[in-house]
Design a protein around this motif. Structure first.
Motif, PDB file in Angstrom:
ATOM      1  N   MET A   1       0.772  -1.235   0.129  1.00  0.00           N
ATOM      2  CA  MET A   1       0.249   0.072  -0.046  1.00  0.00           C
ATOM      3  C   MET A   1       0.781   1.192  -0.129  1.00  0.00           C
ATOM      4  O   MET A   1       1.620   1.342   1.081  1.00  0.00           O
ATOM      5  N   ASP A   2       0.742   2.113  -1.020  1.00  0.00           N
ATOM      6  CA  ASP A   2       1.118   3.452  -1.009  1.00  0.00           C
ATOM      7  C   ASP A   2       0.478   4.393  -0.480  1.00  0.00           C
ATOM      8  O   ASP A   2      -0.511   4.150  -0.145  1.00  0.00           O
ATOM      9  N   THR A   5      -3.081   5.011  -2.296  1.00  0.00           N
ATOM     10  CA  THR A   5      -4.012   3.735  -2.115  1.00  0.00           C
ATOM     11  C   THR A   5      -4.445   4.059  -0.683  1.00  0.00           C
ATOM     12  O   THR A   5      -5.876   3.981  -0.556  1.00  0.00           O
ATOM     13  N   SER A  35       5.143   9.121  -0.182  1.00  0.00           N
ATOM     14  CA  SER A  35       5.454   7.882   0.071  1.00  0.00           C
ATOM     15  C   SER A  35       7.166   7.770  -0.199  1.00  0.00           C
ATOM     16  O   SER A  35       7.843   6.819   0.501  1.00  0.00           O
ATOM     17  N   GLY A  40       9.837   4.667   0.291  1.00  0.00           N
ATOM     18  CA  GLY A  40       9.252   3.764  -0.646  1.00  0.00           C
ATOM     19  C   GLY A  40       9.153   4.545  -2.159  1.00  0.00           C
ATOM     20  O   GLY A  40       9.486   5.498  -2.271  1.00  0.00           O
ATOM     21  N   GLY A  43       4.185   3.019  -5.801  1.00  0.00           N
ATOM     22  CA  GLY A  43       3.480   1.949  -5.859  1.00  0.00           C
ATOM     23  C   GLY A  43       4.145   0.818  -4.925  1.00  0.00           C
ATOM     24  O   GLY A  43       3.570  -0.189  -4.903  1.00  0.00           O
ATOM     25  N   SER A  44       4.904   1.179  -4.271  1.00  0.00           N
ATOM     26  CA  SER A  44       5.731   0.247  -3.370  1.00  0.00           C
ATOM     27  C   SER A  44       4.483   0.189  -2.088  1.00  0.00           C
ATOM     28  O   SER A  44       3.986   0.891  -1.860  1.00  0.00           O
ATOM     29  N   ASN A  45       4.707  -0.940  -1.520  1.00  0.00           N
ATOM     30  CA  ASN A  45       4.077  -1.624  -0.310  1.00  0.00           C
ATOM     31  C   ASN A  45       4.533  -0.781   0.944  1.00  0.00           C
ATOM     32  O   ASN A  45       5.538  -1.259   1.345  1.00  0.00           O
ATOM     33  N   LEU A  46       3.769   0.168   1.654  1.00  0.00           N
ATOM     34  CA  LEU A  46       4.296   0.540   2.793  1.00  0.00           C
ATOM     35  C   LEU A  46       3.643   0.339   3.980  1.00  0.00           C
ATOM     36  O   LEU A  46       3.688   0.988   4.956  1.00  0.00           O
ATOM     37  N   CYS A  47       2.647  -0.724   3.786  1.00  0.00           N
ATOM     38  CA  CYS A  47       1.882  -1.014   4.923  1.00  0.00           C
ATOM     39  C   CYS A  47       2.535  -1.260   6.147  1.00  0.00           C
ATOM     40  O   CYS A  47       1.859  -0.683   7.153  1.00  0.00           O
ATOM     41  N   TYR A  48       3.520  -1.770   6.396  1.00  0.00           N
ATOM     42  CA  TYR A  48       4.239  -2.091   7.719  1.00  0.00           C
ATOM     43  C   TYR A  48       4.975  -0.681   8.186  1.00  0.00           C
ATOM     44  O   TYR A  48       5.080  -0.401   9.394  1.00  0.00           O
ATOM     45  N   VAL A  94      -2.096  -3.003  10.004  1.00  0.00           N
ATOM     46  CA  VAL A  94      -2.096  -4.372   9.137  1.00  0.00           C
ATOM     47  C   VAL A  94      -2.682  -5.364   9.666  1.00  0.00           C
ATOM     48  O   VAL A  94      -3.049  -5.643  10.725  1.00  0.00           O
TER      49      VAL A  94
END
Length: 97
Positions: A1-2, A5, A35, A40, A43-48, A94
């Motif tokens: 998730m960026d 999102t 982001s 990040g 489009g990279s996943n930054l959820c953590y 998360v």
């Protein structure tokens, strides 16, 4: 998730950001800059990363001047955007299966 999102998943947040007068392109550029500042790529996943931050930590980490420059908005608008995002980041969790 960026960051974009995160914004799209919360209609009230999206509406508040649009009410600042941000165009879709400016909002996208600002989200990409945030982001990147969080480590990040677009489009990279930054959820953590997002789930580990408190609202206060998010506010301290993000350079609103860079957000303003990247999105071609006034610094005050960029600061408002970061302030609007902060509580949502602080509530992000998360989902553990």
């Amino acid at each position: 998730m960026d960051v974009m999102t995160l914004i799209r998943r919360h209609p009230l947040l999206y509406a508040d950001l649009k009410n600042l007068g941000l165009s879709a392109d400016a909002l996208q550029a600002a989200a990409q800059q945030i982001s990147q500042q969080l480590g990040g790529r677009p489009g990279s996943n930054l959820c953590y990363v997002l789930s580990a931050l408190s609202s206060r930590e998010f506010m301290q980490l993000i350079d609103a001047q860079q957000v303003a420059t990247q999105s071609s908005t006034a610094p005050a608008v960029a600061r408002s955007m970061v302030s609007l995002l902060a509580p949502w980041v602080g509530q992000f969790k998360v989902a553990v299966p």
